[in-house]
Motif scaffolding. Structure first.
Motif, short mmCIF file in Angstrom:
data_model
loop_
_atom_site.label_atom_id
_atom_site.label_comp_id
_atom_site.label_asym_id
_atom_site.label_seq_id
_atom_site.Cartn_x
_atom_site.Cartn_y
_atom_site.Cartn_z
N LEU A 167 0.82 -1.22 0.00
CA LEU A 167 0.00 0.00 0.00
C LEU A 167 0.85 1.26 0.00
O LEU A 167 0.57 2.22 -0.73
CB LEU A 167 -0.95 -0.01 1.21
N GLY A 168 1.91 1.27 0.83
CA GLY A 168 2.81 2.42 0.88
C GLY A 168 3.51 2.65 -0.44
O GLY A 168 3.68 3.79 -0.88
N ILE A 169 3.91 1.57 -1.08
CA ILE A 169 4.59 1.68 -2.38
C ILE A 169 3.64 2.23 -3.45
O ILE A 169 3.99 3.13 -4.21
CB ILE A 169 5.15 0.30 -2.79
N LEU A 170 2.43 1.66 -3.50
CA LEU A 170 1.46 2.11 -4.51
C LEU A 170 1.07 3.57 -4.29
O LEU A 170 0.93 4.34 -5.25
CB LEU A 170 0.22 1.22 -4.46
N LYS A 171 0.91 3.95 -3.04
CA LYS A 171 0.55 5.34 -2.72
C LYS A 171 1.61 6.30 -3.21
O LYS A 171 1.32 7.33 -3.81
CB LYS A 171 0.33 5.49 -1.22
N ASN A 172 2.88 5.97 -2.94
CA ASN A 172 3.97 6.86 -3.35
C ASN A 172 4.25 6.78 -4.85
O ASN A 172 4.81 7.71 -5.42
CB ASN A 172 5.24 6.54 -2.56
N ALA A 173 3.86 5.69 -5.47
CA ALA A 173 4.01 5.58 -6.93
C ALA A 173 3.03 6.53 -7.63
O ALA A 173 3.36 7.15 -8.64
CB ALA A 173 3.77 4.15 -7.39
#
Length: 311
Positions: A167-173
């Protein structure tokens, strides 16, 4: 169950196993492709940023939140990066240091927390967040195994590397938090009047820490120190350890013991624990161990002068 049923069951399980293996790899490589574009946030962004600059940067600061929020590396050198991360200590820093290029001259500033170094038990679970590079970095894989933080199923299901981080990765992507091209890794803590009032209440409720009688560095912590020293000596790295300021130090004995140990290891050490002892303005502190941007600015100026690393 007949023999035919057993054979059918075995074949079905084999098919399921193969399909799960293939699906796992599809998910894993898809996540790799997305995560490689992320350079913001602490889920993976700061790690990716570090990996992209580690071979060309002259001055790199490592450590916990007290490195992340206290060392303005741009005051030390134009070619610099602060890879300090909240809640990460020497096992995490040691792993990242070992990723640096061989035989390239670099300045390594490692923040060390005496209260962590002298804990009876040191939990290396902090390096679990590096699991995201388990199948992409032999060094990280080795360190995770040494710390007994790997998941046995990871050798088969690689997408486990991303557990808790997706989730953190997708949000920052999709929504980068900042422009990483202008980011040095330093995250100052800005405080307002409300923060000052909260800190006043912290001081009113504060009880001095009990330091105990036996002050002995954790053996595991000491082993990481020695590994870092060896790596730096063998790879043309100038290693400097520092301890940033505290509002008050209830246990000065562990600082003295730490200084003695580092002297015996021939490691340069600067202890700034009592830097603001005679000038503890409320505006200088977020809490008992974290300085505001105002204090961090003053501290970084002093650090720059003491280390003389400016180009």
């Amino acid at each position: 169950m007949t023999k035919a049923h057993i054979i059918f069951t075995i074949k079905l399980l084999a098919i399921i196993l193969v399909l799960s293996y293939v699906l796992d790899k599809v998910i894993y490589y898809s996540l790799n492709k997305v995560s490689d574009t992320v350079y913001t946030g602490q889920a993976i962004g700061k790690l990716n940023h570090y990996l992209s600059v580690k071979d060309t940067t002259q001055v790199i600061a490592f450590g916990s939140s007290r490195a992340n929020h206290h060392i303005d590396v741009r005051k030390l050198s134009k070619s610099s990066f602060n890879v300090g991360v909240d809640g990460k200590f020497i096992a995490y820093s040691s792993t990242l240091i070992k990723l640096l290029p061989k035989n390239k001259k670099q300045q390594i500033i490692l923040h060390i927390d005496p209260n962590v170094a002298f804990r009876k038990h040191y939990n290396r679970s902090e390096i679990k967040t590096l699991m995201v590079k388990y199948h992409r970095s032999p060094i990280i894989k080795k360190e995770l195994k040494k710390a007994e933080q790997e998941n046995p199923l990871q050798e088969f299901y690689w997408s486990i590397d991303y557990n808790g981080l997706v989730l953190g990765i997708l949000k920052n992507a999709v929504f980068p938090k900042y422009d990483h091209t202008n980011y040095s890794g330093y995250d100052p803590l800005h405080i307002g009047e409300n923060d000052k009032e909260i800190f006043k209440k912290i001081l009113e409720r504060r009880d001095p820490l009990d330091c105990g009688e036996n002050i002995k560095m954790n053996d595991l912590y000491l082993s990481y120190l020695k590994e870092i020293k060896t790596f730096c000596d063998e790879n043309n790295k100038n290693l400097i350890l520092i301890t940033s300021p505290l509002y008050v130090d209830d246990c000065p004995e562990d600082n003295l013991e730490l200084a003695q140990i580092l002297s015996e290891l021939n490691i340069t050490y600067y202890d700034y624990t009592n830097y603001f002892k005679d000038n503890n303005a409320l505006e200088y502190w977020k809490d008992l161990s974290h300085m505001s941007d105002v204090a961090a600015n003053q501290f970084s100026e002093t650090l720059s002068k003491d280390l003389s690393l400016n180009e």
